[in-house]
Design a protein around this motif. Structure first.
Motif, PDB file in Angstrom:
ATOM      1  N   UNK A 221      29.647  38.147  55.911  1.00 40.56           N
ATOM      2  CA  UNK A 221      28.939  36.875  56.038  1.00 40.56           C
ATOM      3  C   UNK A 221      29.835  35.679  55.743  1.00 40.56           C
ATOM      4  N   UNK A 222      30.722  35.817  54.751  1.00 44.78           N
ATOM      5  CA  UNK A 222      31.639  34.718  54.434  1.00 44.78           C
ATOM      6  C   UNK A 222      32.557  34.436  55.625  1.00 44.78           C
ATOM      7  N   UNK A 223      33.046  35.508  56.242  1.00 42.57           N
ATOM      8  CA  UNK A 223      33.926  35.351  57.393  1.00 42.57           C
ATOM      9  C   UNK A 223      33.186  34.735  58.576  1.00 42.57           C
ATOM     10  N   UNK A 224      31.978  35.206  58.827  1.00 42.33           N
ATOM     11  CA  UNK A 224      31.190  34.658  59.935  1.00 42.33           C
ATOM     12  C   UNK A 224      30.909  33.172  59.740  1.00 42.33           C
TER      13      UNK A 224
ATOM     14  N   UNK B 152      36.740  27.065  47.503  1.00 42.20           N
ATOM     15  CA  UNK B 152      35.994  27.336  46.269  1.00 42.20           C
ATOM     16  C   UNK B 152      35.063  28.536  46.372  1.00 42.20           C
ATOM     17  N   UNK B 153      34.826  29.050  47.588  1.00 41.59           N
ATOM     18  CA  UNK B 153      33.926  30.189  47.743  1.00 41.59           C
ATOM     19  C   UNK B 153      34.532  31.296  48.620  1.00 41.59           C
ATOM     20  N   UNK B 154      34.786  30.984  49.882  1.00 45.13           N
ATOM     21  CA  UNK B 154      35.136  32.024  50.852  1.00 45.13           C
ATOM     22  C   UNK B 154      36.473  32.700  50.545  1.00 45.13           C
TER      23      UNK B 154
ATOM     24  N   UNK C  59      39.775  19.208  45.371  1.00 49.49           N
ATOM     25  CA  UNK C  59      39.079  20.245  44.602  1.00 49.49           C
ATOM     26  C   UNK C  59      40.076  21.175  43.906  1.00 49.49           C
ATOM     27  N   UNK C  60      39.749  21.545  42.696  1.00 47.76           N
ATOM     28  CA  UNK C  60      40.616  22.475  41.969  1.00 47.76           C
ATOM     29  C   UNK C  60      40.581  23.831  42.659  1.00 47.76           C
ATOM     30  N   UNK C  61      41.757  24.389  42.889  1.00 45.51           N
ATOM     31  CA  UNK C  61      41.850  25.726  43.456  1.00 45.51           C
ATOM     32  C   UNK C  61      43.075  26.422  42.877  1.00 45.51           C
ATOM     33  N   UNK C  62      42.921  27.681  42.562  1.00 37.13           N
ATOM     34  CA  UNK C  62      44.049  28.437  42.008  1.00 37.13           C
ATOM     35  C   UNK C  62      45.068  28.788  43.091  1.00 37.13           C
ATOM     36  N   UNK C  63      44.704  28.559  44.352  1.00 38.10           N
ATOM     37  CA  UNK C  63      45.561  29.006  45.447  1.00 38.10           C
ATOM     38  C   UNK C  63      46.648  28.005  45.838  1.00 38.10           C
ATOM     39  N   UNK C  64      46.493  26.727  45.495  1.00 42.55           N
ATOM     40  CA  UNK C  64      47.486  25.733  45.900  1.00 42.55           C
ATOM     41  C   UNK C  64      48.855  26.109  45.333  1.00 42.55           C
ATOM     42  N   UNK C  65      49.853  26.201  46.206  1.00 41.31           N
ATOM     43  CA  UNK C  65      51.204  26.561  45.776  1.00 41.31           C
ATOM     44  C   UNK C  65      51.462  28.045  45.740  1.00 41.31           C
ATOM     45  N   UNK C  66      50.420  28.862  46.002  1.00 39.86           N
ATOM     46  CA  UNK C  66      50.592  30.315  46.021  1.00 39.86           C
ATOM     47  C   UNK C  66      51.377  30.715  47.266  1.00 39.86           C
ATOM     48  N   UNK C  67      52.329  31.664  47.151  1.00 39.61           N
ATOM     49  CA  UNK C  67      53.176  32.002  48.294  1.00 39.61           C
ATOM     50  C   UNK C  67      52.520  32.883  49.356  1.00 39.61           C
ATOM     51  N   UNK C  68      51.290  33.332  49.120  1.00 35.18           N
ATOM     52  CA  UNK C  68      50.653  34.245  50.070  1.00 35.18           C
ATOM     53  C   UNK C  68      49.671  33.478  50.969  1.00 35.18           C
TER      54      UNK C  68
ATOM     55  N   UNK D 226      45.770  26.501  52.119  1.00 35.06           N
ATOM     56  CA  UNK D 226      45.517  25.284  51.345  1.00 35.06           C
ATOM     57  C   UNK D 226      46.573  24.222  51.657  1.00 35.06           C
ATOM     58  N   UNK D 227      47.805  24.651  51.898  1.00 34.11           N
ATOM     59  CA  UNK D 227      48.857  23.698  52.289  1.00 34.11           C
ATOM     60  C   UNK D 227      48.425  22.924  53.535  1.00 34.11           C
TER      61      UNK D 227
END
Length: 202
Positions: A108-111, A157-159, A36-45, A51-52
């Motif tokens: 709710x997302x965390x739960x 993609x959501x949480x 799935x496309x995600x902007x987070x892949x490769x992000x250092x935070x 995602x890694x």
């Protein structure tokens, strides 16, 4: 907001994560296909780090599915998957979801994410309790695989997107440090539970 990561960095991050899985059994194919496309892949935070692990887990799932019943790699890969997911989930709850849950906008997302972790625990215990050398074992494993892939799809993609809205960049950097420390400890302490689910895991 997470800084955008270029495609080359994203591709390298995915390849590195798959490489971690492949190192365990180089002879077993790790065909995870498109992700799935995600902007987070490769992000250092924190979100990039999560995602890694997800990409490593995608590879482990594909590799387990590619093994024959009597292949010793199947047991080794499955045990690595279970221990790594246990460590990942516990550290994720401590580093990320415990904070996000305190914000009414994202409770709710965390739960939901934490609830999924408990469901996956039961599915992993069910698969671990069954004869891994049986031709029918992959049928039970398929349920675990599908549920896990659905869980990480929702996270990516959501949480994570919702959680990011209530976290500063400093928060996210700190959470990655907490995650790294806690995952190492939680994975080392992980026990592979074996318990057949007498009814479908809901």
């Amino acid at each position: 907001m997470a800084k955008s990561v270029n495609q080359a960095t994203q591709a390298k991050a995915k390849a590195d994560a798959v490489g971690q899985a492949r190192a365990l059994a180089p002879e077993v194919p790790a065909r995870i296909g498109s992700t799935p496309a995600t902007k987070f892949r490769g992000n250092p935070e924190i979100f990039g780090r999560l995602v890694e692990d997800h990409d490593k887990h995608r590879a482990l799932l594909a590799m387990i599915e590619a093994t024959a019943p009597n292949d010793p790699a199947r047991k080794a890969l499955f045990e690595e998957f279970v221990r790594d997911v246990h460590g990942h989930a516990a550290a994720e709850e401590q580093a990320l979801w415990s904070t996000v849950m305190r914000n009414p906008e994202t409770t709710e997302f965390a739960r939901h994410a934490v609830g999924d972790h408990h469901k996956l625990d039961k599915l992993m215990a069910d698969a671990a309790a069954r004869d891994i050398t049986s031709p029918g074992w992959l049928t039970h494993f398929a349920t675990l695989k599908d549920e896990y892939l659905e869980h990480i799809l929702e996270e990516e993609t959501e949480q994570f997107l919702e959680a990011e809205k209530v976290l500063s960049e400093a928060d996210q950097r700190y959470m990655r440090k907490v995650f790294e420390r806690r995952k190492k400890a939680e994975k080392a302490a992980a026990v592979i539970e074996k318990k057949i689910a007498l009814k479908p895991v809901a």
